[in-house]
Write an enzyme that holds these catalytic residues in place. Structure first.
Site, short mmCIF file in Angstrom:
data_model
loop_
_atom_site.label_atom_id
_atom_site.label_comp_id
_atom_site.label_asym_id
_atom_site.label_seq_id
_atom_site.Cartn_x
_atom_site.Cartn_y
_atom_site.Cartn_z
N GLY A 74 21.00 -13.04 -1.01
CA GLY A 74 19.65 -13.31 -1.05
C GLY A 74 19.14 -13.10 -2.61
O GLY A 74 17.77 -13.89 -2.90
N MET A 75 19.64 -12.57 -3.26
CA MET A 75 19.29 -12.06 -4.76
C MET A 75 19.84 -13.10 -5.92
O MET A 75 19.18 -13.30 -6.80
CB MET A 75 19.68 -10.67 -5.20
CG MET A 75 18.91 -9.60 -4.67
SD MET A 75 17.12 -9.58 -5.03
CE MET A 75 17.37 -9.11 -6.77
N ASP B 42 21.48 -2.39 1.23
CA ASP B 42 21.97 -3.47 1.76
C ASP B 42 23.78 -2.96 2.10
O ASP B 42 24.52 -3.92 1.50
CB ASP B 42 22.07 -4.77 1.24
CG ASP B 42 22.21 -5.98 2.02
OD1 ASP B 42 22.47 -5.70 3.17
OD2 ASP B 42 22.66 -6.81 1.38
N GLY C 296 30.60 -15.78 -4.77
CA GLY C 296 29.63 -15.07 -3.63
C GLY C 296 27.93 -15.67 -3.98
O GLY C 296 27.91 -15.92 -5.03
N GLU C 297 27.41 -15.41 -2.73
CA GLU C 297 26.23 -15.83 -3.02
C GLU C 297 25.37 -14.85 -1.86
O GLU C 297 25.72 -14.91 -0.72
CB GLU C 297 25.78 -17.14 -2.54
CG GLU C 297 24.55 -18.04 -2.77
CD GLU C 297 24.47 -19.24 -2.61
OE1 GLU C 297 25.37 -19.93 -2.27
OE2 GLU C 297 23.27 -19.97 -2.54
#
Length: 813
Positions: free
Chosen positions: A96-97, A212, A93-94
């Site tokens: 913003g952090m 989030d 996974g990818e």
């Protein structure tokens, strides 16, 4: 792990050192220093340096400064690379952090699969304050210990100083994907969100907000055959203000950075100047619930700040298909009510109007699942009774359905199987009807059995299932009888558009049946149309039915009901003298039938005499209605409330305002107890009491009652006559309170709801509109004189209105 690669960007350590040097130099020194740098390094440094030299501090301009960094290529950790004691297996996974990898313990201490998150190098570069903040949050997240939160296992920094976090590896699917793949019913979806809310509340109690919440951050896996939702990615969590302002043990720098997913983000998260509270996660939980129930996101995918409540879930599922099916209707019914209001409360744009905590949301969801009243909606008698029925589904559903079918004539259908039936053909037809009715009853009972349905069901849900079955019945007579019955139910609930549809279906099914069946369906349709203010259509139907019944001596009671309602429609159309004659004839027939029928006819006669301005003549009839109904039904019955309200209206027209207010207050209290707040009759009771209070000069009380009527009637605008009267009394109340601008707007809206077939109904609204304009010193229509002369000055409120118009026009007529 290396933070530099020949094709992935600049050397961040060199870039950081160059930035520090440049900031320590004066302008002339800096120009020479920059000229000496490698072109690639200088190109990467220029935007950072420009932002850093602005008047605002670096941390106050974090978004602008991080933009070029976030967009720059990041070093990719490849399979087999070792990070601390862990070896990377694959990228999973990818965000913003940073990036998340599946990894395993590689130092031989023990065998363990984990999720390893490497923070973006650009964030790590943003300064020692940011890195320290991430470390502090990591330490604080280690205190979270809940089965619904992915456990923090470890953390550290790479050799290049880039922070990483290690959490429990959850081998599951996003909550929405999992629910759809397993075809979860509504109850199971609600139960999942309640569990997630409990987990989030655990974090809130330790001063951590997720910020989030979205499907990809809530994975569902199975444990011991049961679904287990787990919240991931508290890596961007923010500590609550209490932790920062209390002990100061975990202070947070306001960097202005807000990493969010717009479709699930609370409005306040779009404004970096606002503090983040637990209310942001309540909104995120509401968004999860909304999508699980409807398949749609609350405000779509547009990256805009949500400033209004989303569409109700029950409406969304109905509008999702151009041609709704029975399953669509069943889903909408299951969402209507509790789940609609729970979603809208959690998703309110104002944080103060959401649930106070995630635990409160979880409690309401659990109350809904248990069949208990939820906190997000008012408690009407019908609503609390419905919750009781849900908890006691076997006894209540069986009793309600048995009563329903008995009233509909199933008993007569079954008795008709008696061998004494002379006509063999008729006996066979009756047998088919009875068999079909019994099959229907059996199917509905089976549907209400939780072992068969897989969930608890409410009485309304059972009735909805019964209606779906009715529509498949092959015998038109039985289908028509049942549809009329359901039409009566929706009429009693104040759901007139639904009852209209059912009566039309019933009339079509009865088209080849008996005169009685056809008359019953068309009579019900006429009542539904009349309740919606469609008087011309209603009167036409009533006249046809009355003529059809003229040669049916066995159907006198039905003909009486039609005659009584013709008087009602004539009165509403302004044909008062015709209505009086019709009502008097209905009273004659009613006295030959029984007391209950007599009371119904007397009610219409008294109401019509009031409309004619003959309150003295109406008083004895209204008193007789009161005496009969309170004796037959008891004083706290809905029928008695109508009688009490009628007597109160007579006292109002006689200008006995104190007595009128007392009676009307009693009637309102009984209506609310018997029918609930969300019913047209309750709104009408508020309107009547508001008129009396305003006529007595109590502007404050009148405004309060008008506001209550408006709030109740807003959901049933299809009843145009009710909505028009509510807007009229609100305009009157606002005028009396001196709020002329608002009064003008409300009166104008009311004029837009007047049926085109009955322009006489505009007189009172025209007068309220004129008074509002005169109160503002504005011009009015030249036709005001005619409007004033048309006002019924025997009505205390309209007499007061007339006097006020005269006063504002300068005291001359």
């Amino acid at each position: 792990m290396s933070a530099r690669s020949a094709d992935t960007g600049p050397d961040w350590v060199a870039l950081d050192a160059a930035l520090d040097q440049a900031l320590d130099m004066n302008e002339s020194e800096r120009d020479g220093f920059l000229a000496s740098l490698d072109p690639a390094l200088r190109a990467a440094l220029d935007p950072l340096l420009r932002d850093a030299l602005r008047a605002d501090s670096f941390l106050e301009q974090a978004e602008a400064m991080l933009a070029p960094l976030v967009s720059a290529p990041e070093a990719v950790v490849e399979e087999g690379v070792r990070v601390g004691p862990y070896r990377i297996d694959a990228l999973i996974g990818e965000g913003g952090m940073g990036r998340v990898y599946r990894a395993h313990r590689a130092d031989g201490a023990f065998d363990q699969t984990v999720a390893l998150k490497v923070v973006r190098q650009s964030l790590a570069l943003a300064g020692t304050d940011v890195a320290a903040r991430l470390r502090r949050e990591r330490d604080f997240l280690a205190t979270l210990d809940h089965p619904g939160i992915a456990r923090l296992i470890d953390g550290g920094e790479t050799s290049d100083g880039v922070p990483y976090l290690v959490t429990e590896f959850v081998d599951g699917a996003p909550i929405t994907t999992w629910a759809d793949a397993h075809a979860l019913v509504v109850r199971d979806r609600v139960r999942l969100v309640a569990e997630v809310a409990r987990a989030v509340d655990h974090a809130h109690r330790r001063f951590v907000v997720h910020r989030d919440l979205k499907p990809s951050n809530v994975l569902v896996t199975e444990r011991d055959g049961a679904p287990r939702p787990v919240v991931l990615d508290f890596g961007i969590a923010k500590l609550l203000a209490e932790a920062e302002e209390g002990t100061g043990a975990f202070p947070l720098t306001r960097t202005g950075m807000r990493m969010l997913t717009p479709a699930y983000a609370a409005p306040e998260l779009f404004d970096s100047t606002l503090g983040v509270t637990a209310a942001a996660d309540v909104y995120g939980l509401g968004a999860l619930l909304y999508e699980l129930l409807t398949g749609a996101r609350p405000h779509g995918d547009a990256p805009v700040v949500p400033v209004t409540e989303p569409t109700r879930p029950s409406q969304v599922v109905r509008e999702a298909r151009a041609q709704p099916t029975s399953s669509t209707g069943a889903l909408a019914r299951s969402l209507r009510g509790d789940l609609d209001v729970i979603c809208l409360k959690a998703l309110h744009p104002d944080p103060a109007r959401r649930y106070p905590s995630a635990a409160d949301l979880a409690v309401d969801l659990e109350r809904h699942l248990d069949g208990r009243p939820v906190e997000a909606r008012p408690d009407s008698l019908w609503y609390v009774a419905g919750r009781f029925a849900r908890r006691n589904r076997a006894a209540v559903a069986t009793g309600a359905l048995a009563l329903l079918f008995l009233v509909g004539g199933l008993a007569s259908s079954l008795v008709s199987l008696d061998a004494e039936r002379a006509a063999h053909a008729e006996a066979e037809a009756e047998a088919r009807r009875a068999t079909e009715s019994v099959a229907l009853l059996s199917d509905v009972f089976l549907e209400s059995d939780p072992y068969h349905a897989g969930q608890d069901v409410t009485v309304r849900e059972v009735l909805g299932t019964a209606l779906d079955r009715v529509r498949t019945m092959s015998t038109p007579e039985t289908r028509s009888r049942m549809l009329v019955m359901f039409g009566h139910l929706h009429n009693q609930w104040g759901e007139f558009s639904q009852s209209e549809d059912l009566y039309r279906e019933a009339a079509q099914a009865a088209s080849g049946g008996s005169v009685e069946q056809q008359a019953e369906a068309r009579y019900g349709l006429g009542r539904s149309l009349g309740a919606q203010g469609r008087y011309r259509e209603a009167l036409s139907l009533f006249e046809q039915v009355y003529a059809d019944l003229a040669t049916e001596p066995d159907l006198v009671p039905l003909r009486f009901r039609v005659l009584r309602d013709v008087a009602w429609i004539q009165r509403e159309q302004g044909n008062v003298q015709g209505a009086i004659r019709t009502a008097e004839r209905a009273v004659e027939i009613g006295r030959a039938l029984d007391e209950e029928e007599t009371s119904l006819a007397l009610y219409e006669l008294a109401s019509t005499l009031l409309a004619a301005g003959r309150a003295d003549a109406a008083l004895p009839f209204a008193q007789e209605v009161y005496d009969i109904d309170t004796r037959l039904f008891g004083r706290l019955h809905a029928e008695s409330a109508h009688a009490i309200g009628l007597l109160g209206e007579v006292q109002y027209r006689l200008s006995h305002l104190d007595e009128a207010a007392r009676l009307q207050s009693d009637a309102l209290a009984i209506q609310r107890r018997a029918l609930g707040r969300q019913h047209p009759y309750t709104a009408q009771a508020h309107v009547a009491l508001a008129r009396t209070l305003l006529a007595a000069g109590d502007a404050r009380g009148g405004v309060a009652q008008a506001d209550s009527a408006l709030a109740l009637a807003a959901g049933i605008r299809a009843d145009s006559s009710l909505w028009q009267s509510v807007l009229g009394i609100r305009a009157a109340a606002l005028n009396q309170a001196g709020r002329f601008v608002e009064a003008e707007q409300v009166a104008r809206e009311g004029l837009g709801w007047v049926p085109q077939e009955d322009p006489a109904d505009t007189v009172e609204l025209d007068a309220h509109w004129a008074l509002a304009r005169l109160g503002q010193g504005r011009a009015v229509s030249p036709s005001l004189r005619a409007t004033m002369e048309a006002l019924d000055r025997s009505d205390p409120l309209l007499g007061r209105l007339y006097a006020r118009l005269i006063q504002l026009q300068g005291g001359s007529r």
